[in-house]
Design a protein around this motif. Structure first.
Motif, PDB file in Angstrom:
ATOM      1  N   ASP A 138      -5.475   1.200  -4.195  1.00  0.00           N
ATOM      2  CA  ASP A 138      -4.469   1.080  -3.129  1.00  0.00           C
ATOM      3  C   ASP A 138      -4.643  -0.199  -2.331  1.00  0.00           C
ATOM      4  O   ASP A 138      -4.634  -0.207  -1.098  1.00  0.00           O
ATOM      5  CB  ASP A 138      -4.468   2.295  -2.206  1.00  0.00           C
ATOM      6  CG  ASP A 138      -3.236   2.320  -1.292  1.00  0.00           C
ATOM      7  OD1 ASP A 138      -2.196   1.759  -1.705  1.00  0.00           O
ATOM      8  OD2 ASP A 138      -3.312   2.896  -0.189  1.00  0.00           O
ATOM      9  N   TYR A 139      -4.766  -1.317  -3.042  1.00  0.00           N
ATOM     10  CA  TYR A 139      -4.851  -2.630  -2.415  1.00  0.00           C
ATOM     11  C   TYR A 139      -3.523  -3.363  -2.588  1.00  0.00           C
ATOM     12  O   TYR A 139      -3.003  -3.419  -3.711  1.00  0.00           O
ATOM     13  CB  TYR A 139      -5.961  -3.467  -3.051  1.00  0.00           C
ATOM     14  CG  TYR A 139      -7.368  -2.987  -2.776  1.00  0.00           C
ATOM     15  CD1 TYR A 139      -7.638  -1.995  -1.822  1.00  0.00           C
ATOM     16  CD2 TYR A 139      -8.452  -3.527  -3.460  1.00  0.00           C
ATOM     17  CE1 TYR A 139      -8.930  -1.569  -1.575  1.00  0.00           C
ATOM     18  CE2 TYR A 139      -9.754  -3.104  -3.216  1.00  0.00           C
ATOM     19  CZ  TYR A 139      -9.981  -2.120  -2.278  1.00  0.00           C
ATOM     20  OH  TYR A 139     -11.275  -1.695  -2.022  1.00  0.00           O
ATOM     21  N   SER A 171       0.836  -1.202   0.000  1.00  0.00           N
ATOM     22  CA  SER A 171       0.000   0.000   0.000  1.00  0.00           C
ATOM     23  C   SER A 171       0.872   1.252   0.000  1.00  0.00           C
ATOM     24  O   SER A 171       2.063   1.210   0.330  1.00  0.00           O
ATOM     25  CB  SER A 171      -0.917   0.000   1.220  1.00  0.00           C
ATOM     26  OG  SER A 171      -1.706  -1.168   1.271  1.00  0.00           O
ATOM     27  N   TYR A 172       0.237   2.371  -0.334  1.00  0.00           N
ATOM     28  CA  TYR A 172       0.949   3.647  -0.345  1.00  0.00           C
ATOM     29  C   TYR A 172       1.650   3.876   0.994  1.00  0.00           C
ATOM     30  O   TYR A 172       1.041   3.785   2.059  1.00  0.00           O
ATOM     31  CB  TYR A 172      -0.022   4.818  -0.561  1.00  0.00           C
ATOM     32  CG  TYR A 172      -0.827   4.803  -1.837  1.00  0.00           C
ATOM     33  CD1 TYR A 172      -0.357   4.189  -2.999  1.00  0.00           C
ATOM     34  CD2 TYR A 172      -2.065   5.454  -1.901  1.00  0.00           C
ATOM     35  CE1 TYR A 172      -1.103   4.198  -4.170  1.00  0.00           C
ATOM     36  CE2 TYR A 172      -2.820   5.476  -3.064  1.00  0.00           C
ATOM     37  CZ  TYR A 172      -2.341   4.841  -4.198  1.00  0.00           C
ATOM     38  OH  TYR A 172      -3.091   4.858  -5.358  1.00  0.00           O
ATOM     39  N   ARG A 229     -13.211   4.564  -5.466  1.00  0.00           N
ATOM     40  CA  ARG A 229     -12.625   3.826  -4.341  1.00  0.00           C
ATOM     41  C   ARG A 229     -13.676   3.567  -3.268  1.00  0.00           C
ATOM     42  O   ARG A 229     -13.719   2.484  -2.678  1.00  0.00           O
ATOM     43  CB  ARG A 229     -11.444   4.597  -3.741  1.00  0.00           C
ATOM     44  CG  ARG A 229     -10.190   4.593  -4.605  1.00  0.00           C
ATOM     45  CD  ARG A 229      -9.007   5.206  -3.866  1.00  0.00           C
ATOM     46  NE  ARG A 229      -8.582   4.370  -2.737  1.00  0.00           N
ATOM     47  CZ  ARG A 229      -7.664   4.734  -1.847  1.00  0.00           C
ATOM     48  NH1 ARG A 229      -7.080   5.928  -1.953  1.00  0.00           N
ATOM     49  NH2 ARG A 229      -7.316   3.923  -0.867  1.00  0.00           N
ATOM     50  N   ARG A 280      -6.997  -5.899   1.173  1.00  0.00           N
ATOM     51  CA  ARG A 280      -7.451  -4.506   1.283  1.00  0.00           C
ATOM     52  C   ARG A 280      -6.344  -3.610   1.854  1.00  0.00           C
ATOM     53  O   ARG A 280      -5.350  -4.082   2.383  1.00  0.00           O
ATOM     54  CB  ARG A 280      -8.728  -4.444   2.111  1.00  0.00           C
ATOM     55  CG  ARG A 280      -9.875  -5.146   1.385  1.00  0.00           C
ATOM     56  CD  ARG A 280     -11.223  -4.683   1.878  1.00  0.00           C
ATOM     57  NE  ARG A 280     -11.736  -5.535   2.936  1.00  0.00           N
ATOM     58  CZ  ARG A 280     -12.961  -5.395   3.464  1.00  0.00           C
ATOM     59  NH1 ARG A 280     -13.770  -4.448   3.036  1.00  0.00           N
ATOM     60  NH2 ARG A 280     -13.361  -6.205   4.429  1.00  0.00           N
ATOM     61  N   THR A 281      -6.534  -2.327   1.724  1.00  0.00           N
ATOM     62  CA  THR A 281      -5.507  -1.336   2.024  1.00  0.00           C
ATOM     63  C   THR A 281      -4.801  -1.592   3.355  1.00  0.00           C
ATOM     64  O   THR A 281      -5.454  -1.813   4.390  1.00  0.00           O
ATOM     65  CB  THR A 281      -6.131   0.073   2.044  1.00  0.00           C
ATOM     66  OG1 THR A 281      -6.801   0.291   0.799  1.00  0.00           O
ATOM     67  CG2 THR A 281      -5.057   1.137   2.239  1.00  0.00           C
TER      68      THR A 281
END
Length: 585
Positions: free
Chosen positions: A505-506, A265-266, A454, A558-559
């Motif tokens: 973002d996953y 992720s970011y 998103r 998920r994120t």
């Protein structure tokens, strides 16, 4: 600057690169160009000793254990991987910067430090990265592990050209944050790897270093933009490397070269101090992620890096320590019975037969292992793709032209072998807006749409609780990494199966499954095409064209669920291997 000048700069740079290759490691018996599969050459060329072959064939968790117990020294391991990296480079052209002697001196220092103190530089948390989680003596974790880095990751006093002629001769004044962290953990840095000019390509070619090929079939691409890393690790010239990923640039090379690769992720892994394209575009961020021949290598990287509190060194790094609870899948039924959703296609392009077979095998393996599998229907994937292209393309043309202008090098418009011969009239890459661009206000509207999409996807995922039968939403999505295995050079024109997860973002982790089988992966009758892109993709497939190419899938969570996606990928990987083993009995 006249065209001859940039070509002269390139010629001088290539001579400097050649001079960094130890003369004793130059192969005199290179396979002919007609030999497409060179994956066995490192072990048959005669350059590596039996012990060096054993070392380089070992996964990260075995390397760390043997070095921690002084079975192998840092110098031995660094030398073995350095030799194999040079072999890999001669076969696929995967390296940019080569600083083996510097790496060997670092390994000598680590060995001497261990000898004098009984400890190593920069221990991790005191637990082994092995699956058993047993303690190692003196917390000796990252002791002398050789690591390769994508060209854009700055190392002090080393160039980071990123495939631009205009950046030749610019030496990094200091390490990137990640390079500092890796060295503090005891890693040995020794090579950097090839990329495409601009980075915004899913293939690897630039005017400075040339093209990187796929070691399993050199007529096929190694992917991009971390294509050098993918080829190097596939040939086991590095046990663990780092690439970057804005639209699939870790996972595409991972998938095409049959190795594991994680897109975090970011902000989970620090990016500060690297060079990059499209700097200032912060709506869809590029992230750094590991590639390795084992999931253990992926886990050791993430766990080691976040243990060093990168948020204190990079303002964009997320403040999140490694969570053993998340790795144990406490929020996912402790991993006892997971429910996976399989994305069979994105309703834009249907994958080729090898990809469909890999998804089917994965489904069967997971069901046999006691897990549940349901179909995952794509939600507005086409709209999400368009949003990504609009955001990246808003200023891309100007970014590329400004960077290449000082030397007058052409901006590459195609990765095909034919196009690389015609560079005088080159144009910008395909991820671009029309020349008139869009206004700041128009860009804001696209970014707003991305935010709304998103939100829709979060709600869509959450609503899957009604379908799983576990009382939880789908634990992870299993997806193609691309609609094809590694295609011929110049034909990797569709990165949307990876790009989708960058926009959302996953975190996603690529797992190798098999290789193209001429008997099993025959061409199927034409289906009802979604559109012209889908038909073109169908027409592209002929089993012989993709001979011996690795087949992979990706596991998506998920994120900020890096720990969970690693753990779930271990479960998927184990199920696939157990099914393969059973089929051989």
């Amino acid at each position: 600057m006249p065209e001859t000048s940039w070509r002269e700069i390139v010629a001088e740079k290539r001579l400097r690169q050649q001079a960094t290759i130890p003369k004793d490691w130059v192969l005199l018996n290179l396979p002919p160009k007609e030999q497409l599969d060179v994956s066995n050459v490192p072990e048959t060329c005669g350059l590596l000793s039996t012990k060096e072959i054993e070392i380089t064939n070992s996964p990260v968790e075995v390397l760390l254990g043997n070095m921690a117990n002084s079975v192998w020294s840092s110098v031995e391991v660094t030398t073995a991987f350095s030799k194999r990296a040079i072999i890999a480079h001669q076969l696929t052209n995967c390296l940019t910067e080569i600083f083996i002697e510097r790496g060997r001196k670092r390994a000598e220092e680590l060995d001497e430090h261990l000898k004098k103190t009984g400890n190593v530089v920069g221990p991790l948390h005191g637990k082994s990265v092995c699956y058993t989680n047993t303690l190692l003596p003196n917390n000796r974790q990252y002791k002398g592990l050789p690591m390769s880095l994508k060209d854009q990751i700055n190392i002090k006093d080393i160039e980071s050209t990123m495939g631009y002629v205009s950046w030749i001769g610019l030496y990094a004044k200091k390490n990137s944050v990640l390079a500092d962290i890796l060295e503090s953990l005891g890693a040995v840095l020794y090579v950097k790897t090839n990329i495409p000019q601009t980075l915004m390509w899913p293939e690897t070619f630039n005017h400075v270093f040339g093209r990187t090929s796929n070691p399993f079939n050199r007529s096929l691409t190694s992917g991009g933009s971390s294509g050098g890393e993918g080829a190097l690790i596939a040939l086991k010239g590095s046990p663990l490397g780092v690439g970057s990923d804005i639209g699939g640039s870790v996972r595409i090379p991972g998938a095409f070269n049959g190795v594991y690769g994680l897109r975090p992720s970011y902000g989970r892994i620090p990016y500060a101090g690297c060079v990059n394209s499209l700097e200032g575009q912060d709506s869809i961020l590029s992230v750094l992620g590991p590639l390795s021949n084992s999931i253990g290598g992926i886990k050791s990287f993430v766990k080691g890096v976040v243990s060093q509190q990168p948020w204190l060194k990079d303002p964009l790094a997320v403040r999140k320590r490694w969570s053993e609870e998340e790795y144990q899948l406490i929020e996912h039924g402790s991993g006892e019975q997971l429910c996976f959703g399989i994305l069979w296609d994105d309703e834009v392009i249907k994958p080729h037969p090898p990809i469909f077979r890999a998804l089917q095998e994965t489904k069967k393996a997971l069901i046999e292992a006691g897990h549940k599998v349901i179909d995952w229907k794509p939600l507005k994937h086409g709209e999400i793709y368009t949003v990504a292209r609009d955001i990246w393309g808003a200023g891309a043309t100007e970014d590329y032209n400004v960077t290449s202008a000082p030397t007058g090098e052409p901006v590459i418009m195609s990765m095909s072998p034919e196009a690389e011969k015609i560079v005088a009239n080159a144009d910008t890459p395909s991820f671009r807006r029309p020349p008139d661009g869009i206004s700041a206000y128009e860009l804001w509207q696209v970014q707003k749409k991305k935010r709304d999409l998103r939100q829709e996807y979060v709600d869509y995922w959450q609503a899957s609780v009604e379908l799983t039968g576990t009382g939880r939403p789908v634990d992870a999505v299993i997806s193609p990494s691309a609609p094809f295995v590694a295609p011929p050079h110049g034909l990797n024109t569709y990165a949307n199966y990876t790009m989708i997860w960058n926009v959302l973002d996953y975190p996603a982790l690529v797992i190798p499954v098999s290789k193209v089988d001429q008997t099993l992966d025959t061409k199927q009758s034409a289906h009802t095409f979604y559109g012209t892109e889908d038909q073109a993709n169908y027409d592209l497939y002929e089993p012989e064209t993709f001979k011996n190419a690795p087949i992979s899938i990706q596991v998506v969570a998920r994120t900020l669920e890096e720990e969970a996606v690693i753990a779930m990928s271990e479960i998927v990987d184990k199920a696939l291997k157990e099914r393969e083993y059973a089929s051989r009995l």
